[in-house]
Design a protein around this motif. Sequence first.
Motif, PDB file in Angstrom:
ATOM      1  N   ILE A   4       0.860  -1.176   0.000  1.00 43.71           N
ATOM      2  CA  ILE A   4       0.000   0.000   0.000  1.00 43.71           C
ATOM      3  C   ILE A   4       0.901   1.233   0.000  1.00 43.71           C
ATOM      4  N   ALA A   5       0.800   2.037  -1.057  1.00 41.14           N
ATOM      5  CA  ALA A   5       1.655   3.223  -1.195  1.00 41.14           C
ATOM      6  C   ALA A   5       1.040   4.417  -0.462  1.00 41.14           C
ATOM      7  N   ILE A   6       1.908   5.154   0.221  1.00 37.38           N
ATOM      8  CA  ILE A   6       1.497   6.403   0.860  1.00 37.38           C
ATOM      9  C   ILE A   6       2.246   7.545   0.186  1.00 37.38           C
ATOM     10  N   GLU A   7       1.692   8.745   0.288  1.00 35.48           N
ATOM     11  CA  GLU A   7       2.294   9.913  -0.355  1.00 35.48           C
ATOM     12  C   GLU A   7       3.230  10.677   0.572  1.00 35.48           C
ATOM     13  N   THR A   8       3.182  10.384   1.868  1.00 37.66           N
ATOM     14  CA  THR A   8       3.965  11.107   2.861  1.00 37.66           C
ATOM     15  C   THR A   8       5.097  10.216   3.381  1.00 37.66           C
ATOM     16  N   GLU A   9       5.936  10.780   4.248  1.00 40.82           N
ATOM     17  CA  GLU A   9       7.051  10.036   4.821  1.00 40.82           C
ATOM     18  C   GLU A   9       6.603   9.079   5.915  1.00 40.82           C
ATOM     19  N   GLU A  10       5.474   9.382   6.547  1.00 41.80           N
ATOM     20  CA  GLU A  10       4.934   8.537   7.609  1.00 41.80           C
ATOM     21  C   GLU A  10       3.422   8.664   7.626  1.00 41.80           C
ATOM     22  N   LYS A  51       3.279   5.692  14.422  1.00 42.23           N
ATOM     23  CA  LYS A  51       3.749   6.163  13.122  1.00 42.23           C
ATOM     24  C   LYS A  51       4.331   4.995  12.332  1.00 42.23           C
ATOM     25  N   LEU A  52       3.855   4.852  11.100  1.00 36.91           N
ATOM     26  CA  LEU A  52       4.377   3.841  10.193  1.00 36.91           C
ATOM     27  C   LEU A  52       5.209   4.530   9.127  1.00 36.91           C
ATOM     28  N   HIS A  53       6.229   3.820   8.649  1.00 31.50           N
ATOM     29  CA  HIS A  53       7.123   4.336   7.612  1.00 31.50           C
ATOM     30  C   HIS A  53       7.239   3.299   6.503  1.00 31.50           C
ATOM     31  N   PRO A  54       7.634   3.733   5.299  1.00 31.99           N
ATOM     32  CA  PRO A  54       7.818   2.761   4.215  1.00 31.99           C
ATOM     33  C   PRO A  54       8.698   1.602   4.669  1.00 31.99           C
ATOM     34  N   GLY A  55       8.253   0.396   4.344  1.00 31.58           N
ATOM     35  CA  GLY A  55       8.953  -0.821   4.752  1.00 31.58           C
ATOM     36  C   GLY A  55       8.288  -1.522   5.923  1.00 31.58           C
ATOM     37  N   ASP A  56       7.493  -0.785   6.715  1.00 28.21           N
ATOM     38  CA  ASP A  56       6.783  -1.413   7.830  1.00 28.21           C
ATOM     39  C   ASP A  56       5.715  -2.365   7.300  1.00 28.21           C
ATOM     40  N   VAL A  57       5.491  -3.448   8.036  1.00 22.04           N
ATOM     41  CA  VAL A  57       4.466  -4.428   7.685  1.00 22.04           C
ATOM     42  C   VAL A  57       3.452  -4.500   8.818  1.00 22.04           C
ATOM     43  N   VAL A  58       2.181  -4.366   8.450  1.00 23.92           N
ATOM     44  CA  VAL A  58       1.084  -4.452   9.413  1.00 23.92           C
ATOM     45  C   VAL A  58       0.316  -5.730   9.119  1.00 23.92           C
ATOM     46  N   GLU A  59       0.096  -6.517  10.162  1.00 25.95           N
ATOM     47  CA  GLU A  59      -0.640  -7.772  10.013  1.00 25.95           C
ATOM     48  C   GLU A  59      -1.806  -7.775  10.994  1.00 25.95           C
ATOM     49  N   ILE A  60      -2.969  -8.185  10.500  1.00 22.83           N
ATOM     50  CA  ILE A  60      -4.129  -8.348  11.374  1.00 22.83           C
ATOM     51  C   ILE A  60      -4.510  -9.815  11.333  1.00 22.83           C
ATOM     52  N   ALA A  65      -2.064  -9.154   5.605  1.00 19.98           N
ATOM     53  CA  ALA A  65      -0.888  -8.345   5.905  1.00 19.98           C
ATOM     54  C   ALA A  65      -0.689  -7.318   4.789  1.00 19.98           C
ATOM     55  N   TRP A  66      -0.181  -6.137   5.174  1.00 19.73           N
ATOM     56  CA  TRP A  66       0.026  -5.040   4.256  1.00 19.73           C
ATOM     57  C   TRP A  66       1.365  -4.390   4.544  1.00 19.73           C
ATOM     58  N   ARG A  67       2.100  -4.061   3.457  1.00 21.16           N
ATOM     59  CA  ARG A  67       3.406  -3.401   3.613  1.00 21.16           C
ATOM     60  C   ARG A  67       3.259  -1.937   3.163  1.00 21.16           C
ATOM     61  N   VAL A  68       3.787  -1.033   3.975  1.00 19.12           N
ATOM     62  CA  VAL A  68       3.777   0.382   3.636  1.00 19.12           C
ATOM     63  C   VAL A  68       4.879   0.643   2.608  1.00 19.12           C
ATOM     64  N   THR A  69       4.504   1.282   1.493  1.00 18.20           N
ATOM     65  CA  THR A  69       5.490   1.668   0.486  1.00 18.20           C
ATOM     66  C   THR A  69       5.349   3.160   0.206  1.00 18.20           C
TER      67      THR A  69
END
Length: 71
Positions: A4-10, A51-60, A65-69
């Motif tokens: 999942i891509a985000i537009e910000t740094e966190e 705060k999440l940053h690119p590379g973090d992985v969230v699992e429920i 599971a989803w990786r921040v990009t």
Amino acid sequence: MEDIAIETEEIQLDQFLKWAGVLQSGGEVKMLIEERRIKRNGETESARRRKLHPGDVVEIEGMGAWRVTKE
């Protein structure tokens, strides 16, 4: 695992899960944290505003599971 891509740094955990379309509200995030079902990078999460940053992985547990990009 879905990227999942985000537009910000966190991004906050609750905002990320809503952005990804995984959950609809912060209340759902709070409930899952209280049930200890959310993990960030393999560790049980205790703060919905973490705060999440690119590379973090969230699992429920039971949902996926989803990786921040970075976009």
